[in-house]
Design an enzyme around this catalytic site. Structure first.
Site, PDB file in Angstrom:
ATOM      1  N   HIS A 509     146.200  85.804  16.037  1.00 56.46           N
ATOM      2  CA  HIS A 509     145.682  86.969  15.330  1.00 56.46           C
ATOM      3  C   HIS A 509     145.311  88.116  16.270  1.00 56.46           C
ATOM      4  CE1 HIS A 509     144.156  89.153  11.937  1.00 56.46           C
ATOM      5  NE2 HIS A 509     144.159  88.091  11.136  1.00 56.46           N
ATOM      6  N   ASP A 513     148.826  90.019  12.914  1.00 53.52           N
ATOM      7  CA  ASP A 513     147.839  89.960  11.832  1.00 53.52           C
ATOM      8  C   ASP A 513     148.454  89.371  10.572  1.00 53.52           C
ATOM      9  OD1 ASP A 513     149.356  92.025  10.726  1.00 53.52           O
ATOM     10  OD2 ASP A 513     148.015  93.582  11.497  1.00 53.52           O
TER      11      ASP A 513
END
Length: 536
Positions: A509, A513
């Site tokens: 992440h 994303d």
């Protein structure tokens, strides 16, 4: 001027000697009184010095070859203009032997065998098995030893024909990459090698030289056939008379040069024969016990069992924890209708195998779809370096392979984006086969950019795989299962039985994303569900 170096006469009754080691190679400079070779007779082992300064221009007798006294074994060429004495070379036994091993082999050069680098992040390896021992002949590409790292177990071949002259690390020793672990002397045509025969436990029998009808001499052939060690003719004669086998002789401690067994060593052994045998049996039993894998079953009444991790499991543990602590793991899951690909495989499985020589599975199709999706979303193929994003204009697709008993290897298909479905199928089959037979080379596991792990082969529907550092994402492939699903046709909904599969994407992440991960999975889904089988 040329000077003949002859086999010296070491005693009134000594008529021959055996060359056991050359300290100089052909073409090397030698100084007067510098040791050039060692000999062994049935009464003494000694070192032979050079009679003059010069160059060792020729070597006529090989190591472990027995010749009569007076035989020319080498030639030294000197530039001295002065007359050199023609008197025979007189040699006295050197009583102050230095136990300094020499790895020089006549006619060859010494080749270092290093611990290979098996991956970009791999800095060490563990030697798990030696296939050769000191003195063994090896052929080019013949396996010398096996190593284990946190990513791969593999066999290391010999770079050339030669003889193993040194082994610097024992089994189960971990050393840094590029560290020299063994040395090989290449054969330049001057070292004779005889094929070894399985006669280790047979009693020694006298071998008669064709030139001399003497049972006191042991020829090169008998020594090479029965042992990798050198034993002097006197030692072999005592062993023959006392019915000591070669395998038993090899267990005796040697107090001579480089650990060589002397007459007194054999006589001392005979006095304590039973004790020595028992000690050796205990030694071998302890060694074997250490090498046996820990039993997996509990003994009656046993409540706890401690099983040490093997090297590869320890390394996997270390890197999985490191990956968890490096990447911010997030996992997304998507369900895919595999009908088109499933039907194609069922219809063409046999013909594909006959034509291509490999089985057709779901993996080439999934790999193909992944590659196409990476082209659309190249950040999935990047890595992170501090505050920089490293974009890569190539796709090296890693395919995780489970290896018995509990290992995992991720070799990769180089430039996978250049391959067709057929090419991917062959590459996946090849990597799997070589992973399980320890035939991978370092390049196979280096520089991967994206990985796929197929836990569905074990029946799992989906999972949350750990990212293969330094990559930023990994795709998990679940099992294909037929299940009822709702389908819509011209606005009419119905229930149909379809082969369905879950794909899970674990991504870092810090860079990937949720939106990017979701779009990437959606792209794979569309390409699989709408796959055009005509391109195969």
């Amino acid at each position: 001027m040329k000077i003949d170096v002859v086999m010296p006469k070491m005693g009134e009754s000594i008529n021959e000697g055996t060359i056991i080691k050359w300290h100089k190679q052909k073409g090397e400079q030698v100084k007067k009184d510098e040791i050039i070779f060692e000999i062994s007779t049935d009464k003494v082992d000694t070192e032979i010095p050079s009679p003059a300064d010069g160059v060792l221009s020729d070597v006529k007798v090989f190591e472990q070859e027995t010749v009569e006294v007076g035989t020319v074994v080498a030639i030294i060429e000197t530039n001295e203009a002065a007359e050199i004495s023609k008197e025979p070379l007189k040699v006295e036994a050197n009583k102050n032997f230095k136990d300094v091993p020499s790895t020089t082999q006549v006619g060859g050069r010494i080749i270092d065998i290093p611990m290979p680098k098996m991956g970009e992040s791999i800095m060490e390896g563990t030697i798990i098995k030696w296939h050769k021992k000191v003195g063994d002949p090896v052929k080019k590409d013949e396996i010398i030893f096996e190593i284990s790292t946190d990513k791969v177990d593999t066999e290391v071949p010999s770079p050339e024909d030669g003889i193993v002259t040194e082994i610097l690390f024992e089994e189960n020793t971990t050393v840094e990459v590029n560290t020299v672990v063994a040395k090989l002397s290449s054969t330049g045509g001057l070292i004779k090698l005889e094929e070894q025969q399985a006669v280790k436990n047979q009693p020694i029998t006298a071998v008669v030289s064709p030139k001399k009808e003497s049972a006191n001499s042991a020829t090169l052939e008998s020594m090479h056939h029965q042992s990798n060690k050198f034993f002097s003719p006197l030692v072999l004669n005592i062993a023959r008379k006392e019915n000591i086998s070669i395998s038993e002789l090899e267990t005796i401690y040697g107090s001579g040069i480089n650990g060589r067994i002397t007459k007194n060593d054999v006589l001392a052994y005979l006095e304590n024969r039973n004790q020595n045998r028992n000690a050796e049996a205990v030694k071998v039993a302890n060694k074997d016990e250490k090498q046996k894998p820990a039993p997996s079953k509990f003994a009656p009444g046993e409540r706890v069992k401690i099983i040490p991790m093997d090297n590869i499991r320890q390394r996997i543990m270390y890197h999985m924890v490191n990956s968890r602590d490096t990447s911010v793991h997030v996992t997304a899951v998507i369900e895919i209708d595999m009908s088109k690909i499933h039907n194609y495989i069922e219809k063409n499985r046999e013909t594909f195998y006959q034509r291509e020589g490999v089985k057709l599975t779901y993996m080439p199709f999934i790999s193909w779809a992944v590659i196409k999706a990476i082209k659309e979303y190249p950040l999935i193929n990047a890595t992170i370096d501090s505050n920089n994003i490293i974009m890569k204009n190539y796709i090296n697709l890693g395919i995780a392979v489970a290896v018995e008993p509990n290992g995992l290897i991720v070799p990769n298909i180089k430039n996978a984006d250049e391959k067709s479905i057929r090419g991917l199928a062959k590459s996946i089959a090849d990597l799997g086969s070589r992973s399980r037979t320890k035939k991978l080379v370092p390049d196979d596991i280096m520089d991967g950019t994206f990985s796929i792990t197929n836990y569905g082969v074990f029946g799992s529907l989906f999972g949350t795989p750990i990212i293969n550092q330094p990559e930023v994402a990994i795709l998990g492939v679940g099992a294909v299962q037929k299940k009822p699903v709702v389908v819509e046709n011209d606005g009419v909904e119905s229930i149909a039985i379809k082969p369905m599969m879950y794909l899970s994407l674990s991504h870092d992440h810090r860079l990937v994303d949720g939106m990017l991960g979701g779009l990437f999975l959606k792209s794979i889904k569309e390409k699989i569900e709408n796959f055009d089988t005509s391109i195969i």
